[in-house]
Design a protein around this motif. Sequence first.
Motif, mmCIF file in Angstrom:
data_model
loop_
_atom_site.group_PDB
_atom_site.id
_atom_site.type_symbol
_atom_site.label_atom_id
_atom_site.label_comp_id
_atom_site.label_asym_id
_atom_site.label_seq_id
_atom_site.Cartn_x
_atom_site.Cartn_y
_atom_site.Cartn_z
ATOM 1 N N SER A 101 83.596 -16.373 -15.636
ATOM 2 C CA SER A 101 82.276 -16.470 -16.259
ATOM 3 C C SER A 101 82.180 -15.498 -17.438
ATOM 4 O O SER A 101 81.612 -15.812 -18.483
ATOM 5 N N GLU A 143 84.323 -16.947 -20.324
ATOM 6 C CA GLU A 143 83.669 -18.058 -21.017
ATOM 7 C C GLU A 143 82.486 -17.586 -21.853
ATOM 8 O O GLU A 143 82.191 -18.150 -22.904
ATOM 9 N N ARG A 155 78.134 -27.215 -11.497
ATOM 10 C CA ARG A 155 78.476 -26.872 -12.882
ATOM 11 C C ARG A 155 77.284 -26.227 -13.578
ATOM 12 O O ARG A 155 77.436 -25.288 -14.372
ATOM 13 N N GLU A 156 76.088 -26.732 -13.293
ATOM 14 C CA GLU A 156 74.894 -26.152 -13.900
ATOM 15 C C GLU A 156 74.674 -24.715 -13.417
ATOM 16 O O GLU A 156 74.302 -23.839 -14.198
ATOM 17 N N HIS A 200 77.040 -22.643 -12.416
ATOM 18 C CA HIS A 200 78.042 -21.800 -13.076
ATOM 19 C C HIS A 200 77.624 -21.534 -14.520
ATOM 20 O O HIS A 200 77.772 -20.416 -15.035
ATOM 21 N N GLY A 201 77.077 -22.543 -15.169
ATOM 22 C CA GLY A 201 76.606 -22.357 -16.538
ATOM 23 C C GLY A 201 75.491 -21.338 -16.633
ATOM 24 O O GLY A 201 75.403 -20.579 -17.607
ATOM 25 N N ARG A 202 74.643 -21.282 -15.606
ATOM 26 C CA ARG A 202 73.586 -20.275 -15.589
ATOM 27 C C ARG A 202 74.167 -18.872 -15.483
ATOM 28 O O ARG A 202 73.663 -17.935 -16.118
ATOM 29 N N ILE A 250 77.129 -17.938 -16.589
ATOM 30 C CA ILE A 250 77.720 -17.657 -17.899
ATOM 31 C C ILE A 250 76.631 -17.262 -18.893
ATOM 32 O O ILE A 250 76.769 -16.300 -19.665
#
Length: 283
Positions: free
Chosen positions: A26, A29, A216-217, A219-221, A223
């Motif tokens: 994380s 990225e 995935r959402e 994990h995106g949070r 990041i």
Amino acid sequence: MSERPTPPAGARNLVMVILDSLRYDSWVEAQPVVLGTLGAVERRFSYASWTAPSHYNLLMGLLPHSNPVEVYASEYYKEDFLRYGDRLNVGEMGFKRLLPSIFLPSFLRNGLGYRTHAMVSMPVLNPFTIINRDFDSFELMPKHNDMGAMLDKLSFGEDRPSFYLLNTGETHYPYALPDEDPSRWPRISGVHGVFKHLDDTSDEHAPAFFDNQSLRELHGRQIGAVSYLDGVFKRLFDLLPSNTWVIVTSDHGELFGEDRFFGHGPVMHDKVFEVPFVEGMVP
């Protein structure tokens, strides 16, 4: 304060920031710019997969390890503890100097004359827990996800160096920023209110697993939280005295569906032990 020893000449302040639950990839990225000024991020491994035991290890002075091969554990510990002499600018410092407490705040306060402070975001680290030992101040923050609120509470004196432990939860589930409306946070059955239902043996509160898009959402949070915190670190670095050594890492990683795992704790998986690590003098 008069009972403490006089600090060694040139002893540095030490600030240890724990980005709770942040996994290594994380950070990679997010590509944080300000944090990158401390040095190149390393891929290391936590000694534990949950917040409380991991922080106890960290406060023993055991930072996330590099998983070296063909090395005796005792030799790795020796080298790791010796590094504190360089970090603090106090000369030779090995494992024996931490005895008998084997607890970094105790040694810094009672052995080197430091002021010691902690601000934590996770309730499992509250002031009534065992890790609140030999801290001059220890505060559980009102919000779990507001590292910025800690900055106004930092203070440093010229007569003694200070040690600060800062644990912050923007990178912890639900990976929320301080100004985000809680009604918009993701809600996962079986995660919120877990302690409320520990005595419930029915299936009513059993969590249902969720789809890959949701994971995935999430994990995106996490990041996105790193990108946000990079700006907070800019403010932190501007506040710190020039003679401050900074360590930034995580207590453990997180699983976002890999091999059908989510979260951390009772999980044996590389991604729950894999954490970022960077350290250096304040830029």
